[in-house]
Design an enzyme around this catalytic site. Structure first.
Site, PDB file in Angstrom:
ATOM      1  CG  HIS A 163      -2.038  -1.183   1.154  1.00  0.00           C
ATOM      2  ND1 HIS A 163      -2.991  -1.105   1.921  1.00  0.00           N
ATOM      3  CD2 HIS A 163      -2.138  -2.009   0.429  1.00  0.00           C
ATOM      4  CE1 HIS A 163      -3.698  -2.441   1.781  1.00  0.00           C
ATOM      5  NE2 HIS A 163      -3.172  -2.886   0.516  1.00  0.00           N
ATOM      6  CD  GLU A 256     -14.539   3.528  -1.492  1.00  0.00           C
ATOM      7  OE1 GLU A 256     -15.270   3.249  -0.377  1.00  0.00           O
ATOM      8  OE2 GLU A 256     -13.913   4.618  -1.510  1.00  0.00           O
ATOM      9  CE1 TYR A 277      -8.322  -8.830   0.330  1.00  0.00           C
ATOM     10  CE2 TYR A 277      -6.987  -7.808   2.160  1.00  0.00           C
ATOM     11  CZ  TYR A 277      -7.447  -7.780   0.729  1.00  0.00           C
ATOM     12  OH  TYR A 277      -6.846  -6.905  -0.137  1.00  0.00           O
TER      13      TYR A 277
END
Length: 388
Positions: A163, A256, A277
């Site tokens: 990330h 998104e 998850y």
């Protein structure tokens, strides 16, 4: 067919006066064999410009029709006449591991004369690694980067390998927008004193841009534009009206498209349309006061790699549509919008045909460029098929 929905009552931002434009010439494409594919509105051809790339992450078209391509393991290459150059020299020391390495690249609006460019990467530092933004100049002979300068680095490095974000969009005023993910530590996205999980807005010299919500830094980092983002790996400014859009990974569902506005919070991990998850619920639901709704979301996830808005002459049928490169289903999603910008449908192109699609860019001539995030990665070009 995976479910794909628009969020209820998406809020449209007031268009800015920014207008993204690069003075790029029409790309010269070698005559190579192409795959002919029918879509809902038009027949397309997909051509491999070059193969043999290792996990390519980003592509930019150069003014003379060549291309710059980043490879995540830490290489920058020039692709000219169907051949990739030796790695361009001069990159700084990078952290290469997990999802990190050499990431996005963007040409300065005056590149044709200045040869200036920007790039993002994960870099090592105190506490681990983090996302940084650099400026540099591509040498006249295209063999090295010169005057490399680190403009910005996030303020908290950690040992996680995921990330990092992070793509770059350049406004008409030359200011830079780019995203940093939550670095796999989700609560960081709700801390305005932490650069993780936010969209940043900087001047070309790396200082905070005017209009950021935490000017002065007492209530938040002055570089932050918006917060509550999980892992924004796509960002674009619509060249028609200057509106900023991002695409970002959800967890198990909840990818998104957002329309970031200064000072707004996009909810992660307090709200989401997905689940962890593990299957556990995320936060307090899919909406709550004080958090912005996405313009669009996917459930299940498609793992979006990048976003562009189609504004080009080659496919007038797609004018204004979002193009989203996806990793999980190995597809290019065309998100159809009407004249008001409202989303009216989705078409999934190339599903499973070429591998994981990491970047998508509309080229100066209106063709569409893609890179495939594979060990043997490709630079692909989508063009309009000639009439039979």
């Amino acid at each position: 067919m995976p479910k794909c929905q628009a969020a209820a009552n998406p809020v449209r931002a007031i268009p800015s006066t920014a207008l993204l434009g690069l003075a790029l010439a029409v790309a010269a494409v070698p005559a190579l064999a192409a795959d002919r594919i029918a879509t809902q509105k038009v027949e397309i051809e997909v051509t491999e410009i070059v193969g043999g790339l290792q996990h390519p992450w980003s592509v930019e078209a150069l003014p003379d029709g060549a291309y710059l391509v980043t490879e995540r393991p830490g290489r920058l290459r020039v692709v000219r006449d169907g051949t990739a150059s030796a790695p361009v020299e001069g990159l700084p020391k990078l952290f290469v591991g997990g999802q990190g390495g050499l990431l996005d690249i963007a040409l300065s609006p005056d590149f044709a004369t200045s040869r200036k460019l920007y790039f993002t990467a994960s870099v090592p530092g105190e506490g681990g690694q983090g996302t940084a933004l650099f400026a540099a100049r591509l040498s006249n002979d295209e063999t090295k980067l010169e005057a490399v300068e680190r403009l910005f680095a996030m303020n908290r490095f950690t040992g996680t390998g995921q990330h990092f974000g992070s793509r770059i969009a350049i406004g008409a005023d030359g200011t830079l927008f780019f995203g940093i993910g939550d670095r796999g530590e989700m609560d960081r996205a709700q801390d305005p004193q932490d650069h993780a999980g936010s969209i940043l807005h900087l001047n070309p010299d790396g200082t905070p841009a005017a209009g950021n919500p935490f000017a002065g830094g007492s209530k938040g980092q002055p570089e932050i534009f918006s917060t509550g983002h999980r892992n924004p790996q796509g960002i674009v400014i619509d060249p028609a009206d200057g509106t900023l859009f991002t695409v970002e990974h959800g967890a198990r569902g909840g990818d998104e498209i957002n329309m970031p506005k200064a000072g707004s919070n996009y909810g992660w991990p307090m709200i989401s349309y997905g689940k962890h998850y593990s299957g556990a619920d995320i936060g307090i639901g899919s909406s709550a006061e004080g958090y912005e709704q996405p313009v669009h979301y996917w459930d299940p996830s498609i793992a979006p790699g990048a976003i562009d808005v189609y504004r080009g002459a080659m496919f007038p049928e797609w004018d204004g549509d979002f193009l989203v490169a996806a990793l999980k289903y190995e597809l290019l999603a065309r998100i159809e919008r009407d004249e008001s910008g409202a989303i009216t449908g989705e078409e999934r192109l190339l599903e499973g045909a070429y591998g994981r699609l990491r970047d998508v860019k509309v080229a100066p001539d209106g063709a569409i460029l893609l890179v495939t995030d594979e060990v043997d990665g490709q630079l692909l070009r989508i063009s309009r098929a000639a009439a039979p």
